[in-house]
Design a protein around this motif. Structure first.
Motif, PDB file in Angstrom:
ATOM      1  N   ASN A  41      37.065  65.028  22.810  1.00  0.00           N
ATOM      2  CA  ASN A  41      35.894  65.587  23.249  1.00  0.00           C
ATOM      3  C   ASN A  41      35.477  67.085  22.788  1.00  0.00           C
ATOM      4  O   ASN A  41      34.440  67.412  22.601  1.00  0.00           O
ATOM      5  CB  ASN A  41      35.692  65.462  24.884  1.00  0.00           C
ATOM      6  N   ALA A  61      17.352  71.322  17.982  1.00  0.00           N
ATOM      7  CA  ALA A  61      16.663  72.396  17.835  1.00  0.00           C
ATOM      8  C   ALA A  61      15.517  72.088  16.569  1.00  0.00           C
ATOM      9  O   ALA A  61      14.594  72.771  16.533  1.00  0.00           O
ATOM     10  CB  ALA A  61      17.480  73.650  17.712  1.00  0.00           C
ATOM     11  N   ALA A  65      28.693  66.497  27.201  1.00  0.00           N
ATOM     12  CA  ALA A  65      29.282  66.734  28.338  1.00  0.00           C
ATOM     13  C   ALA A  65      28.787  68.352  28.712  1.00  0.00           C
ATOM     14  O   ALA A  65      28.337  68.826  27.756  1.00  0.00           O
ATOM     15  CB  ALA A  65      30.773  66.644  28.409  1.00  0.00           C
ATOM     16  N   ASP A  93      25.116  71.734  29.153  1.00  0.00           N
ATOM     17  CA  ASP A  93      24.007  71.526  27.985  1.00  0.00           C
ATOM     18  C   ASP A  93      24.077  70.210  27.540  1.00  0.00           C
ATOM     19  O   ASP A  93      23.367  69.983  26.677  1.00  0.00           O
ATOM     20  CB  ASP A  93      24.013  72.325  26.769  1.00  0.00           C
ATOM     21  N   LEU A 124      26.166  68.549  25.466  1.00  0.00           N
ATOM     22  CA  LEU A 124      26.374  68.383  24.296  1.00  0.00           C
ATOM     23  C   LEU A 124      27.617  67.757  23.771  1.00  0.00           C
ATOM     24  O   LEU A 124      28.590  67.830  24.451  1.00  0.00           O
ATOM     25  CB  LEU A 124      26.244  69.925  23.511  1.00  0.00           C
ATOM     26  N   ASP A 177      26.915  67.159  18.108  1.00  0.00           N
ATOM     27  CA  ASP A 177      25.929  68.141  18.218  1.00  0.00           C
ATOM     28  C   ASP A 177      26.224  69.120  16.951  1.00  0.00           C
ATOM     29  O   ASP A 177      25.284  69.905  16.556  1.00  0.00           O
ATOM     30  CB  ASP A 177      25.706  68.566  19.421  1.00  0.00           C
ATOM     31  N   ILE A 178      27.351  69.460  16.995  1.00  0.00           N
ATOM     32  CA  ILE A 178      27.997  70.682  16.220  1.00  0.00           C
ATOM     33  C   ILE A 178      27.588  70.241  14.645  1.00  0.00           C
ATOM     34  O   ILE A 178      26.741  70.953  13.940  1.00  0.00           O
ATOM     35  CB  ILE A 178      29.279  70.986  16.574  1.00  0.00           C
ATOM     36  N   ALA A 182      23.901  70.303  14.331  1.00  0.00           N
ATOM     37  CA  ALA A 182      23.331  71.580  14.184  1.00  0.00           C
ATOM     38  C   ALA A 182      23.530  72.096  12.661  1.00  0.00           C
ATOM     39  O   ALA A 182      22.543  72.815  12.094  1.00  0.00           O
ATOM     40  CB  ALA A 182      23.962  72.855  15.212  1.00  0.00           C
ATOM     41  N   CYS A 183      24.640  71.625  12.158  1.00  0.00           N
ATOM     42  CA  CYS A 183      24.887  72.117  10.941  1.00  0.00           C
ATOM     43  C   CYS A 183      24.259  71.438   9.859  1.00  0.00           C
ATOM     44  O   CYS A 183      24.330  71.640   8.435  1.00  0.00           O
ATOM     45  CB  CYS A 183      26.287  71.694  10.341  1.00  0.00           C
ATOM     46  N   ASN A 184      23.140  70.375  10.293  1.00  0.00           N
ATOM     47  CA  ASN A 184      22.339  69.513   9.502  1.00  0.00           C
ATOM     48  C   ASN A 184      23.372  68.721   8.504  1.00  0.00           C
ATOM     49  O   ASN A 184      22.908  68.182   7.381  1.00  0.00           O
ATOM     50  CB  ASN A 184      21.589  70.461   8.437  1.00  0.00           C
TER      51      ASN A 184
END
Lengths: 504, 504
Positions: B60, B99, B127, B130, B132, B136-137, B140-142
């Motif tokens: 996780n 985002a 978890a 937020d 997340l 999600d990481i 965020a990096c696309n």
């Protein structure tokens, strides 16, 4: 500096501590807002790049939330259609030790318009089997150019080689050699600075149209700066004289205006943190970043205030010196302290007049309570909920023990390192039990303990034992040479200047 | 399927468990090598996109090392100059809750040539405050299009709405509605499936040239699949009949060939994990991924073997049934087991003949030792160091307790979930102490305990209490409606098909 094309413009900031207080309802966004402001200044000033001095992350293992927010901010500000106006002419695979081995804006699959260069600090230093820092994650994402990651004990125990990033403007002759030294434990770095040839500073070779002397030499480091205890801090005089400009990270007090170091020929700028991580005097001073404009061998520093930083007012009170306090009346103490808080709040709101966003201020009163009873800080703070960002710890109590010894005032430097390892833990244990540590140095065990606890590094002790076993096996004569030839504390030209072939 | 421009080509894989065994000297690279192979197949087959069914990460909170390696692999395979031949016509801000709110290849600052779509699994589920996920990481990096993140208790307690990603080929008429349902606790999802309107499946509206019936409907989910205990697994018959194809993640056994579900009108493909995380029979079967080619309402499935996966041979031995074993002679047991290992090693090396890289095999013998003494598995394995990837746990012992009751053989399904929460922990505690749990449901406490321990989520209990307090306050009548109107275990058309306006 009218000739813009020949001027390298760098925005310098440090110690952003992303994720600091991320669980706090009031302060959780502070570190991110300050970092976003820094990035927006970089954008607005159209700098060539943003240079960070370490501790971009507060935690060694940042939370998912902090990673995501950091990536989001970097992605928004660093990726755009602006064209980068400089080139990196040094060996990029040496400078950037990730799987890709090039400066991020040269990657054909990303539109990097604002390159960021960063070293690691003591909070986000590399750890674990793969010796990775949280900054390595941003480097893998191609959002940050992580440099200054020295491999200790690589070619030789306790030896490091610092290769500069050689940066040249596309037009004109401005050339900058950017040296990075990610955080190393102060004691270790000190020892190396005092050992001949332990620190090798690589210098660019002369090449057509560019003499060695034409390079403007910048060093970014992240260490304690010598004040009182020279063992746990780095003496500026240990640094090589060929340097022109030093960005000093780790120290949170903003002393951004470059200070000349007498006899060394360089200036030091200490930008300070962009978020207060301890409520001490040094952190209450206005926070700034530095716009550094370099043209040839000249530079112009311009300090730029950070406007998003949460207001912070600090003062000290000596109860027994206050005429309106009756030592037998606890209420008179409370009343006096309330008055002090009131004044600080007033001071804060006056300053806040020219700010866009109103933030609850941080208020800290250091109370010398010699001869008085202490007050419960939580209870005291209750009436300031909604008025102060830190109602639970407005007051901090101290006794004038040190002052009694004639020191006058406790040196700020001691309070400026609030989160450091308590180095006494294992030393004390060893002393108490009359143990003799023959193979494992107490300091390394301290580090291992620290990594085990704070960095959740389950291999910390294993690595410590393994490293020391290897060191013991391979360098039986190490102790003899380690004394070095330099007198302690004095300036020490620690290394010869070795040349590297500068490409192209 | 000759018309390539009108065929959507998808590579389907799941349960890559990046970072599994990352501390193991032998197996640490396994998960990454398999994932890299999957990406290289996607590249080689020139698919339109890669679809992942959850548990991309094993932990996780993946280590820095795992995050960096995952990012490196994705960056190498996903970023290139190939042009994407489909478009996402649904509301991307609804589909992708990061985002940026758009599919990654539309971001003008990245060259995405191989889009990846992924839901989360139970290992990398969202978890914390937020909510997340580790995915999600990557989002965020696309590098990954993370979808299927349902917000529980959002608009109403225990209600979810599943919005499809509407995908159309740039040329031709092939249109796919891709539904994602990231892992939800089985019991909770079961309860919702049995509550009318609790799960809303949004359908695309008819539009010019594209009827509702023209969409090929895919669902990706990550749950236990019903076998024995219907409470802790999802019944295929609960899923809506409008679906055409289902990708079932979480189950590690490779059953990649699409199986028809009688009476439901859809097929299910269960690709299985790309790395064995438990040494059970199901995981020893050859691992595959699925190439799914869709044209209009037709599809062609092609299974592709993963060649980089570490060989794994599994067998079961019942000591008392073996004629060459003397119950009074421990050595005869050891000799027999050594023979079995030898045969498995031989079998493994025969299969390995057509593989590029030779990897030490995993060997597992399940030993029914009824009537015998156990053997120390560590000691037994010592002679296989350097020959077997898991010398320490080649043998696992069981007693024929269940078999005695006439069940014949323990159902695989029970052994296929080796890492699940022991749901009895708090239940047992509650029962032992004669506690009555009036506000906090035992299950939620179990989850909180699990999150606290395994996910290092310090807010787990706080969140549990807060959530349940809110639930109790806001929905005093919840208990009455929760019984629902569906018979247990039977098929249940759980929701009306609500339409969404499908954009231009």
């Amino acid at each position: 500096m009218g000739d813009a094309t020949n001027t390298l413009r760098v925005l310098v900031a440090t110690d952003c501590h992303l994720g600091y207080m991320e669980k706090d309802e009031i302060r959780r966004h502070d570190s991110f807002q300050a970092f976003e402001e820094i990035c927006s200044i970089a954008e607005q000033k159209q700098v060539d790049f943003l240079l960070l001095g370490g501790d971009l992350f507060h935690e060694n293992k940042p939370s998912r939330s902090t990673l995501v927010k950091a990536i989001e901010i970097l992605r928004r500000y660093c990726l755009n259609d602006r064209s980068v106006q400089f080139q990196v002419v040094s060996d990029q695979t040496v400078n950037f030790q990730n799987a890709f081995g090039h400066v991020n804006y040269e990657d054909p699959h990303f539109n990097v318009g604002l390159p960021v260069f960063s070293i690691h600090g003591n909070h986000d230093d590399p750890a674990g089997v793969d010796n990775l820092s949280a900054v390595d994650i941003l480097s893998a994402c191609n959002l940050v150019n992580y440099f200054g990651k020295t491999v200790l004990g690589g070619s030789g125990v306790g030896q490091i080689t610092v290769y500069p990033i050689l940066i040249k403007k596309l037009q004109g002759s401005t050339a900058v050699a950017l040296y990075g030294l990610g955080n190393i434990r102060d004691e270790r770095l000190n020892r190396m600075f005092q050992t001949p040839h332990a620190v090798q500073w690589m210098r660019p070779e002369s090449q057509e149209g560019c003499e060695v002397s034409d390079w403007f030499n910048i060093l970014v480091l992240h260490q304690n700066r010598v004040k009182t205890n020279p063992k746990n801090a780095i003496n500026e005089h240990f640094l090589p004289r060929f340097l022109d400009f030093i960005v000093w990270g780790h120290e949170h007090e903003c002393l951004v205006d470059p200070q000349e170091v007498s006899g060394m020929g360089f200036h030091i700028s200490q930008p300070g943190s962009s978020v207060a991580t301890s409520l001490i005097d040094g952190e209450s001073k206005p926070k700034h970043v530095l716009l550094l404009e370099i043209k040839g061998n000249q530079y112009r520093p311009t300090k730029i205030p950070l406007m998003s930083v949460r207001p912070f007012e600090y003062t000290e009170v000596i109860l027994k010196d206050e005429p309106d306090i009756d030592p037998n009346d606890q209420n008179s103490v409370l009343e006096h302290l309330d008055k002090v808080v009131g004044k600080l709040l007033e001071k804060s709101s006056k300053k806040a007049a020219n700010r866009a966003e109103l933030k609850l201020p941080l208020i800290r009163i250091k109370v010398d309570y010699s001869g008085f009873m202490t007050i419960n800080p939580q209870r005291f703070g209750q009436k300031y909920v909604g008025k102060v960002a830190n109602p639970q710890d407005i007051l901090i109590f101290s006794k004038a023990a040190k002052r009694a010894k004639g020191e006058g005032k406790i040196d700020d430097s001691e309070r400026l390192r609030p989160e450091e390892l308590n180095q006494q833990n294992i030393e004390a244990l060893v002393a108490e039990n009359n143990l003799k540590m023959e193979i494992l140095p107490v300091n390394d065990l301290d580090i291992a303990l620290h990594n085990f606890v704070n960095k959740d590094d389950k291999m910390a002790f294993y690595s410590c034992v393994k490293y020391n076993l290897e060191e013991t096996r391979c360098f039986p004569l190490d102790l003899e040479t380690e004394d070095g030839s330099c007198g302690e504390g004095g300036p020490c030209e620690s290394s010869s200047d070795v040349t590297i072939s500068s490409p192209g």
